[in-house]
Design a protein around this motif. Structure first.
Motif, short mmCIF file in Angstrom:
data_model
loop_
_atom_site.label_atom_id
_atom_site.label_comp_id
_atom_site.label_asym_id
_atom_site.label_seq_id
_atom_site.Cartn_x
_atom_site.Cartn_y
_atom_site.Cartn_z
N ASN A 151 0.84 -1.21 0.00
CA ASN A 151 0.00 0.00 0.00
C ASN A 151 0.87 1.26 0.00
OD1 ASN A 151 -2.72 -1.20 0.26
ND2 ASN A 151 -1.86 -2.03 2.13
N MET A 154 2.41 1.75 -3.55
CA MET A 154 1.44 2.24 -4.52
C MET A 154 1.06 3.70 -4.25
SD MET A 154 0.91 0.22 -6.87
CE MET A 154 1.01 -1.44 -7.41
N PHE A 177 -4.59 -1.55 -9.67
CA PHE A 177 -4.24 -2.07 -8.35
C PHE A 177 -5.51 -2.50 -7.60
CE2 PHE A 177 -3.36 -1.53 -3.76
CZ PHE A 177 -2.36 -2.49 -3.64
N SER A 180 -6.51 -5.76 -8.87
CA SER A 180 -5.61 -6.77 -8.30
C SER A 180 -6.04 -7.15 -6.88
CB SER A 180 -4.18 -6.23 -8.30
OG SER A 180 -3.30 -7.14 -7.72
N GLU A 181 -6.38 -6.13 -6.07
CA GLU A 181 -6.85 -6.36 -4.70
C GLU A 181 -8.18 -7.13 -4.70
OE1 GLU A 181 -5.54 -4.28 -1.31
OE2 GLU A 181 -4.26 -5.65 -2.43
N VAL A 355 5.90 0.43 -8.64
CA VAL A 355 4.68 -0.30 -9.04
C VAL A 355 5.01 -1.75 -9.38
CG1 VAL A 355 2.81 -0.44 -10.73
CG2 VAL A 355 3.49 1.78 -9.81
N CYS A 358 5.66 -4.11 -6.45
CA CYS A 358 4.59 -4.47 -5.51
C CYS A 358 4.46 -5.99 -5.40
CB CYS A 358 3.28 -3.87 -6.00
SG CYS A 358 1.90 -4.27 -4.93
N CYS A 360 2.26 -8.17 -4.58
CA CYS A 360 0.91 -8.77 -4.48
C CYS A 360 0.92 -10.26 -4.84
CB CYS A 360 -0.08 -8.08 -5.42
SG CYS A 360 -0.46 -6.40 -4.97
N ILE A 687 2.17 -1.82 -14.10
CA ILE A 687 0.91 -2.24 -13.47
C ILE A 687 0.34 -3.47 -14.15
CG2 ILE A 687 -0.68 -0.76 -14.78
CD1 ILE A 687 -0.81 -1.46 -11.00
N ASP A 690 2.15 -6.37 -12.80
CA ASP A 690 1.69 -6.70 -11.43
C ASP A 690 0.32 -7.38 -11.45
OD1 ASP A 690 1.85 -6.43 -8.47
OD2 ASP A 690 0.05 -5.24 -8.80
#
Length: 711
Positions: A151, A154, A177, A180-181, A355, A358, A360, A687, A690
């Motif tokens: 977080n 980003m 993002f 993605s979440e 980015v 990240c 994730c 992005i 990601d």
């Protein structure tokens, strides 16, 4: 304090969490709850979406501790009233729809209006604020507290993009993002559905007869020894013993077996199973929290809370990875800029690194796979008590089987009858009448055979019954003395036995059978060969495991002849005979000490020491066996060996998927970072790398839902 310790503490309350989407959020929430006044300790179970709280607190305080993620908390005992918000109607997803719509309108406006117009920029700014609301709330709090997670990365990237005038790309980062979440939330919800479906299996109410009055009452108010009435087509709400009636009961919810089993007086039944065609009256034997299905749910949830070795590695890696990425991004933004003077280009590259860095996909790579696999196994009647055992099973090199009750049925049967004098039926009546008064373990096999063949023997009048310890028995019937016993007993009794009969006895013994003789002082009337029947599935399962490259070993207390005969029949690669329980334990320890990952398969009762010493202890027939549920690392709820290849297959696929996820999520990051060297990395590429990694890792993990018990 470990998860199991806090959960077994008397002053612990369990709460369900709604909206828990990531492991970072779980760790943060756990930390916040621990700081609440009156709370002594807390443990969050991310897989099961629960929090165990030791001490005193309120739901309001817990929701305050989870306000950063808008978590909703309910008491575990009141989960019936819990309303699940549809994934598509969740607040964060609604914000995502609005932000995406604004971006589309702003893009159209940017092509329609002249370049100087500020309207598209305002639109992109609004999309950033709406779509990134949750992100900024967490990211800015983390920045203030110097906590660096995805977080934080980003938030810095989006603010930086806005500062250098890249409003469209900043908005795209926020939207992608958020997608993605959402994917992460969706995959965890999907993975948790296996537990949720287990919880919904048993009814919340049951028809109970007390003092000759029938009433429907809540399962929490049902007491042990209450009489429960279950009509055809209804689910059984509590564990108990049938006291009246008979029916077919579908036990697939517990054992994974779809074929219904017959249940009649004195048979055990389980909560969550389905009564098909008869009226049953059942005496309740366990309270609602102690039923087999409750124990399964509890153990599955505990299993999903235990961190697998690969997850421990990922969590440790991510802890150092995020600050390193931030440092690399800072260096890329400052060093080349200072040399070339081109600050805008290199700050942009630095933001792109934030980015792409990240984590994730990396963070979600293991927990989704583990939670999905354990949930799938539970639905198929296999209880895996932690990610560590799931991973260990996938890398096993050998499997040791206890013989009796595992590879064999554990019940001796008469396999051959050879009559020399008299009719087979009348001889069977004689031996059954004599053995009916015997305490010898093999006597039951003779009685069973007589009953199967409808031979009457209980009305045979018998006198002078006498047991000759270690040898056999004798009795007088119709003024004639008869003897029943081993071949050695008859060698003493009769001076010589016909060589043809001796040869037949030896042939039967070489096949692993025990021979009992019925005869008189002068003659041998009949031979009865008795053996423990090999399970129908044993040979198929052992062959399957051998093909998977496993070394299979049979451990037994039987003599070498019997052991070798059964070992050959089922196809194991090695046989160890004449073993006492301590010898089995010693053999398992030898294997594991030689760095050979070994599973022990037994019934979970007399095999407990060996099960505990093995790399993975696997118990069969866990339904109704508390010892098996407690002792083993993996429990096959049904008494069916066919579940073993399915478990091996699931474990190996889980290991493979976890490795694929980790390699892919790190590989795509590395590939994207290398694009910095020629200056080709853009925020768009970053992005997409990601979100692409997260999407692929998620879908790859959810493939485990499709692993079927069709081996």
């Amino acid at each position: 304090m470990s998860h199991s310790q806090i959960n077994s503490s008397p002053n612990v309350e369990t709460y369900r969490i709604q909206g828990l989407s990531c492991t970072n959020c779980a760790a943060k929430f756990e930390n916040n709850v621990r700081k609440l006044p009156g709370v002594e300790n807390a443990q969050v179970n991310f897989g099961a979406s629960k929090v165990y709280v030791e001490g005193n607190t309120t739901i309001q305080d817990l929701e305050k501790a989870g306000s950063f993620e808008n978590l909703k908390i309910t008491n575990d005992r009141e989960r019936k009233s819990e309303k699940t918000i549809s994934f598509w109607k969740q607040k964060d997803n609604i914000r995502l729809y609005i932000a995406a719509f604004i971006i589309v309108i702003s893009l159209i406006a940017s092509y329609s209006l002249n370049e100087q117009s500020i309207i598209p920029t305002i639109g992109f700014g609004a999309a950033i604020l709406i779509g990134g609301y949750s992100l900024f709330m967490k990211g800015l709090k983390n920045l203030i507290q110097f906590q660096f997670d995805m977080n934080t990365l980003m938030t810095i990237a989006v603010i930086g993009a806005a500062l250098i005038g890249e409003w469209l790309e900043g908005a795209a980062v926020v939207i992608l993002f958020a997608i993605s979440e959402a994917l992460e939330r969706f995959s965890m919800d999907k993975a948790r559905q296996s537990i949720q479906s287990l919880m919904d299996i048993a009814p919340n109410e049951a028809l109970i007869r007390r003092d000759n009055i029938e009433q429907t009452i809540d399962v929490n108010d049902i007491q042990i020894n209450d009489i429960m009435i279950v009509k055809p087509g209804q689910k059984i709400a509590m564990d108990g013993i049938v006291i009246k009636g008979s029916s077919s009961v579908n036990q697939s919810a517990i054992t994974g077996e779809s074929i219904p089993v017959a249940r009649m007086t004195d048979d055990e039944v389980f909560a969550g199973t389905f009564n098909e065609d008869g009226l049953l009256e059942i005496r309740v034997t366990k309270k609602v929290e102690d039923t087999t299905i409750s124990k399964i749910i509890h153990l599955v949830e505990e299993a999903q809370a235990e961190r697998a070795p690969s997850q421990a590695f990922v969590d440790k890696f991510a802890k150092y990875y995020t600050p390193v990425i931030m440092l690399i991004a800072l260096m890329v933004a400052i060093v080349p800029s200072a040399i070339t003077g081109d600050w805008s280009t290199w700050i942009y590259q630095g933001l792109a690194i934030l980015v792409v860095g990240c984590p994730c996909a990396l963070v979600i790579s293991t927990p989704v796979a583990i939670v999905t696999a354990i949930g799938n196994a539970a639905k198929n009647g296999v209880l895996i008590k932690g990610g560590v055992y799931l991973e260990e099973t996938g890398s096993l090199q050998s499997i040791a089987f206890d013989k009796t009750g595992t590879l064999t049925e554990g019940v001796p049967h008469v396999t051959d009858i050879v009559s020399y004098q008299g009719e087979e039926g009348s001889n069977l009546s004689l031996i059954a009448a004599i053995e009916n008064g015997s305490q010898h373990p093999l006597a039951a096999a003779i009685i069973r055979k007589a009953n199967e063949d409808n031979i009457t023997f209980k009305n045979v009048e018998m006198e002078n019954f006498k047991s000759i310890t270690g040898k056999g028995v004798q009795a007088t019937i119709d003024n004639k003395d008869y003897y029943v016993g081993s071949p050695d007993f008859f060698k003493e009794l009769q001076t010589s036995i016909d060589p043809t009969i001796v040869q037949q006895i030896e042939d039967m013994q070489l096949e692993g059978k025990t021979v009992i003789i019925l005869g008189t002082h002068q003659d041998i009337l009949s031979l009865y060969a008795i053996a423990d029947k090999v399970r129908a599935a044993s040979k198929h399962v052992v062959t399957k495991l051998n093909k998977l490259g496993m070394s299979t070993v049979m451990l037994t207390g039987d003599n070498q002849n019997t052991a070798s005969a059964i070992g050959k029949q089922v196809g194991v690669t090695n046989v160890k005979s004449n073993l006492l329980p301590e010898d089995k334990l010693k053999y398992i320890k030898e294997l594991t000490n030689n760095d050979q990952k070994t599973a022990m398969v037994g019934d979970g009762i007399n095999d407990s020491p060996a099960l505990a010493a093995s790399t993975v202890g696997i118990a069969m027939g866990g339904a109704g066996t508390d010892t098996a549920l407690e002792t083993a690392d993996i429990v096959l709820m049904s008494d069916d060996l066919n579940k073993l290849p399915y478990t091996m297959n699931l474990s190996r696929k889980t290991l493979r998927i976890i490795k694929e996820n980790i390699i892919f999520s790190l590989g795509i990051k590395l590939a994207a970072l290398l694009l910095v060297i020629p200056g080709w990395l853009t925020l768009w590429l970053a992005i997409f790398a990601d979100i692409g990694a997260t999407l692929i890792v998620t879908l790859n993990s959810l493939r485990l839902l499709r692993v079927k018990d069709d081996v």
